[in-house]
Design a protein around this motif. Sequence first.
Motif: not given
Length: 370
Positions: A69-75, A59-64, A37-45
Amino acid sequence: MFNKERQETMASYVKEGPERIRSLVAKREELTGELVKRFLERPYDTIWIVASGSSFNASLCSRYYLRNMLGVEVKVVSPGIFAAYETPLRENEFLFFISQSGYSTNTIAALDKAREMGREAICLTGNVEADVKNHSDLVVDYGVGQEKVGYVTLGVTSLVTFLTLFAIEAAQKSGRIKAQEANACFDEVLKAADFNESTQEATYKFIQKHYKAFTAMDRVFLSGSGSSYGVAMEGSLKLSETVQVMTICYDTEEFLHGPALQLTPNHTVFLVDSGDENSERVHRIYAAVRSVTDRAFLLTPTKGPDDDENVLVLKKAPREELTALVYLPFFQLLAYQITEDMQLWTKHPLYNIYKKMIDSKTANYVDVEC
């Protein structure tokens, strides 16, 4: 020699892993709902994940998976680096923190920094009543429960699963994927749970086959790439904190650019191949390392030479980004079994002085031991 059944050990939590994956899939909407819900509140990139230790590695294991899946950069950054060097953030960057125990002082400091920046402080934890609740605007239970022994194992598996489920749920609810595709993704996670079980069985046999080499580890390198890099990072952490040997992890290609210069027959090297487009290259690197040390080992879903007993062929993950859910048990069980058999749980006496001089947990944290 192999005590797999004793309760409340690292090994017992690893054994519980596949069933935990299945249970988290079953309650995925309840589990991930508030974060989605929080993530979908605005168009995050961009997604920022702030975590340390095994949570960082998960988190590194899940990054890709998250990124694709979400089409966003993950740091993925540690709390100390985030608080000191990575602020401020843009408005279209989504931020959350992770602390399994909920008592990590560095995570609490980073949460406070986020609030100072005027950002919502969201914390994923295994204990919603821990001290992080007093420093967060939203506390999310990611479903690990309480591990009653030290050296996180079930927490890594649970966190990778949670982040994967979050990605699928958010992708479906945002319209990036349809319900049919989401269900297929959930089925892949369940298949990975089945493969996790087969990895555990294969690992015990592999440890027994190479018992002399594994009990003689002194200087260890691990390498991986893509999702397997997170696996190698967690393997490095586990061997360092349990077997207490110098263990260093590099990206597979980076290992060639300097670190490999010190290779001798006394080194132990683990290469982790997830079976993606770099697989052939990893096999070639393994063969080169094997020419220097007999203690070179390759984890791969691709069959190696029939006469090479140092190659452990594991099930290939349903997709490369799910490699961790299949491969993690190898390093978790190796770390536990060698430490248990050699009774290496006790640390150097001076470590007690070190612990008194510097804290990584708050005063309310109750220490757990194996």
